[in-house]
Design a protein around this motif. Structure first.
Motif, short mmCIF file in Angstrom:
data_model
loop_
_atom_site.label_atom_id
_atom_site.label_comp_id
_atom_site.label_asym_id
_atom_site.label_seq_id
_atom_site.Cartn_x
_atom_site.Cartn_y
_atom_site.Cartn_z
N GLY A 48 0.79 -1.23 0.00
CA GLY A 48 0.00 0.00 0.00
C GLY A 48 0.82 1.27 0.00
O GLY A 48 0.26 2.37 -0.08
N TYR A 79 -4.68 -1.53 -13.95
CA TYR A 79 -4.39 -2.03 -12.60
C TYR A 79 -3.36 -1.19 -11.85
O TYR A 79 -3.18 -1.37 -10.66
CB TYR A 79 -3.87 -3.47 -12.67
N THR A 96 -4.28 0.60 -8.61
CA THR A 96 -5.58 1.24 -8.68
C THR A 96 -6.58 0.39 -7.88
O THR A 96 -6.26 -0.74 -7.45
CB THR A 96 -6.07 1.34 -10.13
N GLU A 97 -7.77 0.90 -7.71
CA GLU A 97 -8.82 0.12 -7.05
C GLU A 97 -9.04 -1.19 -7.81
O GLU A 97 -9.17 -2.25 -7.22
CB GLU A 97 -10.12 0.93 -6.96
N ALA A 98 -9.07 -1.10 -9.15
CA ALA A 98 -9.24 -2.31 -9.98
C ALA A 98 -8.08 -3.28 -9.75
O ALA A 98 -8.28 -4.50 -9.68
CB ALA A 98 -9.34 -1.94 -11.45
N ARG A 100 -6.20 -3.51 -6.98
CA ARG A 100 -6.33 -4.11 -5.65
C ARG A 100 -7.42 -5.18 -5.65
O ARG A 100 -7.26 -6.24 -5.03
CB ARG A 100 -6.63 -3.02 -4.61
N GLU A 101 -8.52 -4.92 -6.35
CA GLU A 101 -9.59 -5.92 -6.41
C GLU A 101 -9.15 -7.16 -7.18
O GLU A 101 -9.41 -8.29 -6.76
CB GLU A 101 -10.83 -5.32 -7.08
N GLY A 104 -5.80 -8.58 -5.21
CA GLY A 104 -5.83 -8.66 -3.75
C GLY A 104 -6.01 -10.06 -3.21
O GLY A 104 -5.29 -10.49 -2.30
#
Length: 155
Positions: A48, A79, A96-98, A100-101, A104
């Motif tokens: 992070g 990503y 990016t959020e994408a 991490r999703e 992750g």
């Protein structure tokens, strides 16, 4: 048994263990449909914290061109983002959020497996095991750089 023979045997055991670890991560990356160095990049970014390409190249000893390729691919896929750093011309790499999703869960499973292996190891060996392994890695890198990578004739 002579000291040099004992050292040779121990070095062989260490190098074999390191190669087994590298191979395990290689097979994990393949199972995740990733290149090995892309997995290393994602692993570095998973904490992070912002990291520059230069930091990852230096910390992970991955060639700059290899990291550049992985960054371009992850960025193109949405990503990874490059964000400006204050007081620097370099940019930070951030998932990016994408990203991490998408990654992750994979990285969480990898981390859980690592933690389980380390817990089992620390149940049998003292925590200094990690410090000793890290020290060996640093000394080996330094010595290889001095004696081989810098083309020195020292023995």
């Amino acid at each position: 048994m002579e000291e040099s023979d004992r050292l040779e045997r121990e070095i062989s055991r260490l190098v074999t263990a390191i190669n087994k670890i590298d191979g395990a991560y290689y097979f994990c990356a393949r199972r995740m449909s990733l290149r090995e160095n892309t997995l290393a990049l994602l692993y570095a970014l998973h904490d992070g914290q912002p990291h520059t390409q230069k930091q990852i190249v230096e910390d992970w000893l991955i060639p700059k061109t290899t990291i550049n390729t992985a960054v371009r691919e992850l960025k193109r896929e949405g990503y990874l983002a490059l964000t400006p750093l204050p007081h620097s011309r370099e940019k930070a790499l951030v998932l990016t959020e994408a990203g991490r999703e998408h990654f992750g869960g994979m990285l969480a499973r990898l981390r859980a497996a690592e933690q389980e292996a380390l817990c089992h190891t620390l149940a049998e060996y003292p925590p200094e095991f990690v410090d000793a392994f890290d020290h060996f890695a640093q000394r080996l890198c330094q010595t290889l750089e001095e004696r081989i990578l810098n083309n020195s004739d020292k023995t």
